[in-house]
Design an enzyme around this catalytic site. Structure first.
Site, PDB file in Angstrom:
ATOM      1  N   HIS A   1      14.146  -1.991  40.635  1.00 29.65           N
ATOM      2  CA  HIS A   1      13.849  -2.442  41.995  1.00 29.65           C
ATOM      3  C   HIS A   1      12.417  -2.942  42.018  1.00 29.65           C
ATOM      4  O   HIS A   1      11.598  -2.609  41.166  1.00 29.65           O
ATOM      5  CB  HIS A   1      14.056  -1.338  43.036  1.00 29.65           C
ATOM      6  CG  HIS A   1      13.187  -0.134  42.865  1.00 29.65           C
ATOM      7  ND1 HIS A   1      11.911  -0.044  43.378  1.00 29.65           N
ATOM      8  CD2 HIS A   1      13.396   1.032  42.209  1.00 29.65           C
ATOM      9  CE1 HIS A   1      11.384   1.127  43.073  1.00 29.65           C
ATOM     10  NE2 HIS A   1      12.252   1.807  42.358  1.00 29.65           N
TER      11      HIS A   1
ATOM     12  N   GLY B   1       9.865  12.730  42.861  1.00 28.86           N
ATOM     13  CA  GLY B   1      10.281  11.495  43.503  1.00 28.86           C
ATOM     14  C   GLY B   1      11.757  11.480  43.839  1.00 28.86           C
ATOM     15  O   GLY B   1      12.157  11.042  44.929  1.00 28.86           O
TER      16      GLY B   1
ATOM     17  N   GLY C   1       5.661   5.769  42.550  1.00 24.05           N
ATOM     18  CA  GLY C   1       6.157   5.637  43.908  1.00 24.05           C
ATOM     19  C   GLY C   1       5.689   6.711  44.863  1.00 24.05           C
ATOM     20  O   GLY C   1       5.464   6.445  46.051  1.00 24.05           O
TER      21      GLY C   1
ATOM     22  N   ASP D   1       7.095   0.408  41.324  1.00 19.01           N
ATOM     23  CA  ASP D   1       7.485  -0.305  40.105  1.00 19.01           C
ATOM     24  C   ASP D   1       6.870  -1.690  39.999  1.00 19.01           C
ATOM     25  O   ASP D   1       6.656  -2.195  38.892  1.00 19.01           O
ATOM     26  CB  ASP D   1       9.009  -0.396  40.020  1.00 19.01           C
ATOM     27  CG  ASP D   1       9.618   0.826  39.361  1.00 19.01           C
ATOM     28  OD1 ASP D   1       8.890   1.829  39.203  1.00 19.01           O
ATOM     29  OD2 ASP D   1      10.809   0.791  39.000  1.00 19.01           O
TER      30      ASP D   1
ATOM     31  N   ALA E   1       0.847  -5.149  54.044  1.00 21.41           N
ATOM     32  CA  ALA E   1       0.145  -6.329  54.540  1.00 21.41           C
ATOM     33  C   ALA E   1      -1.275  -5.907  54.882  1.00 21.41           C
ATOM     34  O   ALA E   1      -1.487  -4.956  55.623  1.00 21.41           O
ATOM     35  CB  ALA E   1       0.847  -6.885  55.765  1.00 21.41           C
TER      36      ALA E   1
ATOM     37  N   SER F   1       3.185  -5.514  58.771  1.00 22.62           N
ATOM     38  CA  SER F   1       3.565  -6.591  57.859  1.00 22.62           C
ATOM     39  C   SER F   1       4.277  -7.719  58.597  1.00 22.62           C
ATOM     40  O   SER F   1       5.023  -7.493  59.551  1.00 22.62           O
ATOM     41  CB  SER F   1       4.439  -6.055  56.737  1.00 22.62           C
ATOM     42  OG  SER F   1       5.581  -5.401  57.258  1.00 22.62           O
TER      43      SER F   1
END
Length: 619
Positions: free
Chosen positions: A11, A185, A316, A344, A433, A564
């Site tokens: 991903h 995770g 992550g 990732d 963002a 964002s």
């Protein structure tokens, strides 16, 4: 030296290009393909990186993939063998994919790269660092530290699910690892799944939902005890052991939990998009508390093992900014630096940096500025010609302005309650963002959170918004030590700005709690009086800094709401075309692209206002 790093096939595929002195470019594939969390080979991102560097594949010294497929295949075989006969069908389905493609990753990479351009195999080396080494490299090498402990925590790489490393100069030493299937995770993703959110996408929703849990309730305490007594054993050093009878991800293609969860917690798995109840919030809080405690214990162990005063984070779980804030408050390390693309996607950058310093032995030069990430503004930018093409393509009605006039107009519109799409310069690398692909609002406006969530982002009403604040004014609003340039630290709003909670507040229904005015800056104050802070600096983002300065001069507020630039399920916008489509599909009031300003009321009719609901799958 030109080194291309690639992450793909799981991903958030991405590409990054580094030289022997700097990070030139980095971007996620989703921004080009318009498929959120796109796992495919990052053709668009690679082409962008090469174009930005002015080179071709034959000019590269190395192409570096972010993990070792053979080790991952070994883990797959050993896991299926250990759990047999469970997962036999998954094994039969996965083997053709592995035998035909993933096991022969070199061949697959050469094949995919042919779609980018011509090259000969002898033109560059093909390298494969381990997954958690890529994460560690992404955290340490761009950091401002000569010496640091490195903590990486995620779902799973090849075998490792967490690692503690020592970074010194150009060298990284792996000191300790936690191995699959025991994974902090994956534990967090299991709760994400059980509470009705998408795995590898909705973990931040779980984090945002947790503060709606009642921290004083017996149920939260009971849930936390059940997690620690039944689901996971948390050791003093931060390592964990997951009880296999409660989890099914080890033998399947995707996250799944055992039906025993319903017996344990007293309610069934929440269906996606169904109503959220207090019991869901309470379980989210318990899961977040366990995660925070595990991260704190891992950090203490990292300090003991390395003796370092500085900590670098990636993986992550490093995107859990609430846990990061608690870690900062704990004072275990003097300073913490977190890779902005910690997941990732950042593995692509880390793979390239690992090749530069470990494989090729290039000496490391610590960046003279804040760090080596250049504010994470590593993606493409678009000049005036591209904006003018967008104007002609859509018949858009707008005008260019000088910077001072532009800032004054936008600041006034924000103060009047407008939501503004703001696109400037190079696109951000990572999930946040940071003022170049943002939607902005007035944080003092008590209706702004509701407006942004329901009329512009089209997302769940409980989700909070982050403040972007002038770095030198941040402590006036927040209990923050140091900087938070990448929106990866959550800290409290200053007590003097908070409003007193009514009696019985924690027992109120979720929506009543949500719309209580909690502070002088209600649009960015979460339900627990916290905020996910971005400090804005003139040296890394002069345009955004100047807008914030103008807004401060006009209103007295040194902060703006910064979310964002996208709707729910859509990747953050990349191009001027993406920005205009998103602007017209929502109830956004103003769009700014570079020095051009577009008012919604002046635009031609838009026939595709609701088309995004068909184009983008809800995340």
């Amino acid at each position: 030296m030109n080194i291309l790093g690639i992450s793909a096939f799981y991903h958030d595929s991405a590409a990054a290009l580094v030289t022997d002195t700097t990070i030139l470019a980095a971007a996620q594939e989703e921004r080009f393909s318009r498929k959120k969390h796109d796992p495919g080979f990052p053709l668009g991102a690679i082409q962008y990186c090469l174009d930005h560097a002015g080179c071709t594949l034959s000019d590269l010294d190395a192409v570096v993939f972010y993990d070792k497929p053979f080790l991952k295949f070994e883990r797959l075989l050993e896991t299926y063998y250990a759990y047999s006969p469970k997962g036999w069908q998954s094994f039969l389905k996965s083997m053709p994919i592995w035998m035909g493609e993933k096991l022969f990753m070199k061949r697959l990479l050469y094949k995919e790269l042919k779609a980018v351009g011509q090259f000969k195999k002898k033109d560059f080396q093909l390298l494969f660092p381990e997954h958690h080494l890529s994460h560690a490299a992404s955290a340490f090498y761009p950091s401002p530290f000569e010496d640091a402990a490195i903590l990486t925590v995620d779902g799973v790489g090849e075998w490792a699910t967490a690692s503690i490393c020592k970074g010194q100069g150009k060298d990284i030493s792996v000191l300790r690892e936690l191995h699959f299937p025991h994974s902090l995770g994956l534990l967090y993703s299991a709760f994400t799944y059980y509470l009705g959110f998408r795995v590898n996408s909705g973990e931040y929703k779980l984090m945002g939902l947790a503060p709606y849990g009642n921290p004083h309730s017996e149920r939260v305490r009971s849930f936390r005890e059940k997690i620690l007594s039944e689901l996971v054993s948390l050791k003093d050093d931060g390592s964990i052991w997951l009880n296999p009878k409660y989890f099914r991800y080890a033998t399947g293609f995707r996250m799944a939990v055992d039906p025993r969860w319903q017996q344990l917690f007293g309610f069934p798995r929440r269906e996606a998009e169904s109503d959220l109840e207090q019991i869901h919030c309470d379980l989210a809080l318990a899961a977040q508390q366990v995660t925070e405690e595990a991260v704190l214990r891992l950090a203490r162990t990292a300090r003991e093992l390395t003796g370092s005063k500085h900590l670098c984070l990636a993986g992550g779980v490093a995107l859990n900014c609430v846990a990061n804030g608690k870690l900062q408050q704990a004072g275990i390390f003097d300073q913490i630096w977190i890779q902005p693309a910690a997941g990732d996607a950042g593995g692509a950058l880390g793979a390239a940096l690992a090749a530069r310093h470990i494989y090729y032995g290039e000496e490391r030069q610590i960046a003279s500025g804040r760090d080596g990430m250049q504010g994470a503004y590593l993606g493409p930018e678009f000049e005036r010609l591209e904006v003018e093409r967008m104007v002609r393509r859509f018949g858009a009605k707008g005008k260019p302005l000088e910077r001072a006039a532009l800032n004054q107009l936008v600041a006034q519109r924000l103060a009047d309650g407008a939501a503004v799409g703001w696109m400037q310069g190079r696109m951000e690398f990572g999930p946040r963002a940071l003022g170049n692909r943002s939607i902005l609002g007035d944080p003092r406006n008590p209706e702004m959170q509701r407006k942004l969530n329901l009329k512009i982002k089209y997302r769940e009403s409980f989700r909070p918004f982050a403040p972007a604040v002038l770095a030198d004014r941040a402590t006036e609003l927040f209990e923050l030590e140091g900087d938070s340039p990448y929106m990866l630290l959550v800290q409290p709003v200053q007590a003097a700005l908070r409003n007193a909670l009514p009696e019985g507040y924690h027992d109120l229904p979720l929506r009543e709690k949500l719309y209580f005015k909690r502070s002088s800056f209600p649009a960015i104050t979460h339900i627990d009086f916290s905020a996910r802070i971005q400090t804005v600096h003139s040296d890394t983002n002069p345009h955004f800094h100047s807008l914030l300065t103008t807004f401060r001069d006009l209103t007295g507020s040194p902060a703006l709401v910064n979310t964002s630039f996208n709707v729910r399920g859509e990747p953050i916008v990349c191009t001027p075309d993406d920005a205009y489509r998103c602007f017209m599909r929502t109830e956004m009031d103003v769009l700014v692209v570079n020095d051009w300003v577009f008012e919604k009321t002046e635009q031609p009719d838009w026939a595709e206002k609701d088309a995004w609901q068909e184009e983008f799958k809800l995340d």
